[in-house]
Design a protein around this motif. Structure first.
Motif, mmCIF file in Angstrom:
data_model
loop_
_atom_site.group_PDB
_atom_site.id
_atom_site.type_symbol
_atom_site.label_atom_id
_atom_site.label_comp_id
_atom_site.label_asym_id
_atom_site.label_seq_id
_atom_site.Cartn_x
_atom_site.Cartn_y
_atom_site.Cartn_z
ATOM 1 N N ARG A 109 41.095 65.955 35.854
ATOM 2 C CA ARG A 109 41.851 66.762 34.904
ATOM 3 C C ARG A 109 41.369 66.439 33.495
ATOM 4 O O ARG A 109 40.940 65.320 33.211
ATOM 5 N N ASP A 166 48.229 66.757 30.356
ATOM 6 C CA ASP A 166 49.006 67.985 30.504
ATOM 7 C C ASP A 166 48.224 69.108 31.193
ATOM 8 O O ASP A 166 48.763 70.200 31.410
ATOM 9 N N ALA A 167 46.957 68.852 31.488
ATOM 10 C CA ALA A 167 46.118 69.882 32.113
ATOM 11 C C ALA A 167 46.357 69.924 33.618
ATOM 12 O O ALA A 167 46.693 68.912 34.242
ATOM 13 N N ALA A 168 46.177 71.109 34.183
ATOM 14 C CA ALA A 168 46.324 71.248 35.633
ATOM 15 C C ALA A 168 45.207 70.480 36.331
ATOM 16 O O ALA A 168 44.055 70.491 35.873
ATOM 17 N N PRO A 169 45.503 69.795 37.427
ATOM 18 C CA PRO A 169 44.468 69.041 38.131
ATOM 19 C C PRO A 169 43.491 69.962 38.842
ATOM 20 O O PRO A 169 43.836 71.063 39.262
ATOM 21 N N MET A 170 42.253 69.504 38.937
ATOM 22 C CA MET A 170 41.241 70.169 39.744
ATOM 23 C C MET A 170 40.894 69.250 40.908
ATOM 24 O O MET A 170 40.819 68.033 40.739
ATOM 25 N N ARG A 171 40.709 69.846 42.068
ATOM 26 C CA ARG A 171 40.395 69.035 43.251
ATOM 27 C C ARG A 171 39.244 69.708 44.012
ATOM 28 O O ARG A 171 39.344 70.872 44.398
ATOM 29 N N SER A 180 37.587 78.541 36.668
ATOM 30 C CA SER A 180 37.886 78.055 38.023
ATOM 31 C C SER A 180 37.331 76.658 38.284
ATOM 32 O O SER A 180 37.674 76.045 39.289
ATOM 33 N N ASP A 225 41.011 78.467 40.631
ATOM 34 C CA ASP A 225 42.055 77.596 40.090
ATOM 35 C C ASP A 225 41.765 76.118 40.316
ATOM 36 O O ASP A 225 42.654 75.326 40.670
ATOM 37 N N GLY A 226 40.488 75.750 40.131
ATOM 38 C CA GLY A 226 40.143 74.336 40.198
ATOM 39 C C GLY A 226 40.103 73.747 41.582
ATOM 40 O O GLY A 226 40.204 72.525 41.738
ATOM 41 N N THR A 227 39.916 74.565 42.582
ATOM 42 C CA THR A 227 39.789 74.050 43.934
ATOM 43 C C THR A 227 38.828 74.933 44.723
ATOM 44 O O THR A 227 38.485 76.030 44.290
#
Length: 243
Positions: A14, A18-23, A42, A211-213
């Motif tokens: 991330r 406060d940022a959305a996690p990426m996995r 993405s 969305d980071g995945t």
């Protein structure tokens, strides 16, 4: 310089608290070209930055071949990168820009000069060594960047929208050049692109991000033929799907 597999094993990243996690959980097959695609934001460039070592994951691991490289500095990873802005030094001639891929120093041995000649020839720049970047076209500057990656002799090549600023005809020429070099060297190539035509032209595999995945991964022919999941089909849109 035979290509190695690249495995991203449950990488968590991330950009801030406060940022959305990426996995990211995916594998790139050795000695192939894999396209990485997905909507803007993405995580495509982030994934390449993690593999290259420019960003560090909070957890998970990155394997290149049998070696874990998760904590290694970028210079110690068996990876070369080419970016859209090509990162050439305007005050240095083509030969010196390429030579920086071998060593940060300016002195070159006889064997270094031979490697330079061998790197410039396959990208169509024989005789360009004394020219300055400012005298080159956009495509020629990208060829210099690719030559610099070649002299590094690393088994993995990362292309982050490397040809995004080029016109359609020149873009296709550069993609064909990468495909030809990959066949000659058997490198593992991971290529970020927004354009499905790029993947169809030279890639065998595709990793789709949303969305980071990882939303999908598999052969290009399967994922871009309209029978992939809804996210991939929505990204492609009706104009990109086969009739």
């Amino acid at each position: 310089m035979k290509g190695l597999p690249v495995t991203c094993d449950d990488l968590l990243f991330r950009y801030g608290p406060d940022a959305a996690p990426m996995r990211f959980d995916c594998t790139f097959a050795p000695r192939t070209i894999t396209a990485v695609m997905g909507p803007s934001g993405s995580g495509k460039s982030t994934l390449l930055a993690l593999i290259a070592g420019f960003e560090r994951a909070a957890s998970g691991r990155i394997m290149i071949g049998e070696d874990e490289v998760t904590q290694l500095a970028p210079a110690r990873r068996p990876v070369s990168c080419v970016f859209q802005d090509n990162n050439l030094f305007a005050h240095l001639d083509v030969a010196t820009n390429v030579a920086l891929g071998m060593s940060p120093g300016m002195k070159r041995s006889v064997s270094d000069e031979k490697r330079l000649t061998e790197a410039l020839a396959p990208v169509g720049l024989s005789g360009y060594g004394a020219r300055m970047p400012g005298s080159l076209s956009g495509g020629e500057r990208q060829r210099v960047a690719i030559a610099r990656a070649l002299v590094r002799e690393r088994p993995v090549l990362l292309l982050d929208e490397a040809f995004g600023s080029l016109g359609p005809a020149l873009r296709e020429t550069m993609l064909d050049l990468v495909a030809d070099l990959q066949r000659r060297t058997a490198m593992t190539v991971i290529m970020v692109s927004h354009d499905p035509a790029d993947a169809r032209r030279i890639a065998t595999d595709l990793v789709f991000l949303k969305d980071g995945t990882v939303g999908a991964q598999g052969p290009v022919g399967e994922l871009l033929n309209g029978r992939a999941n809804a996210d991939v089909n929505a990204y492609l849109g009706s104009q990109e799907l086969p009739s």
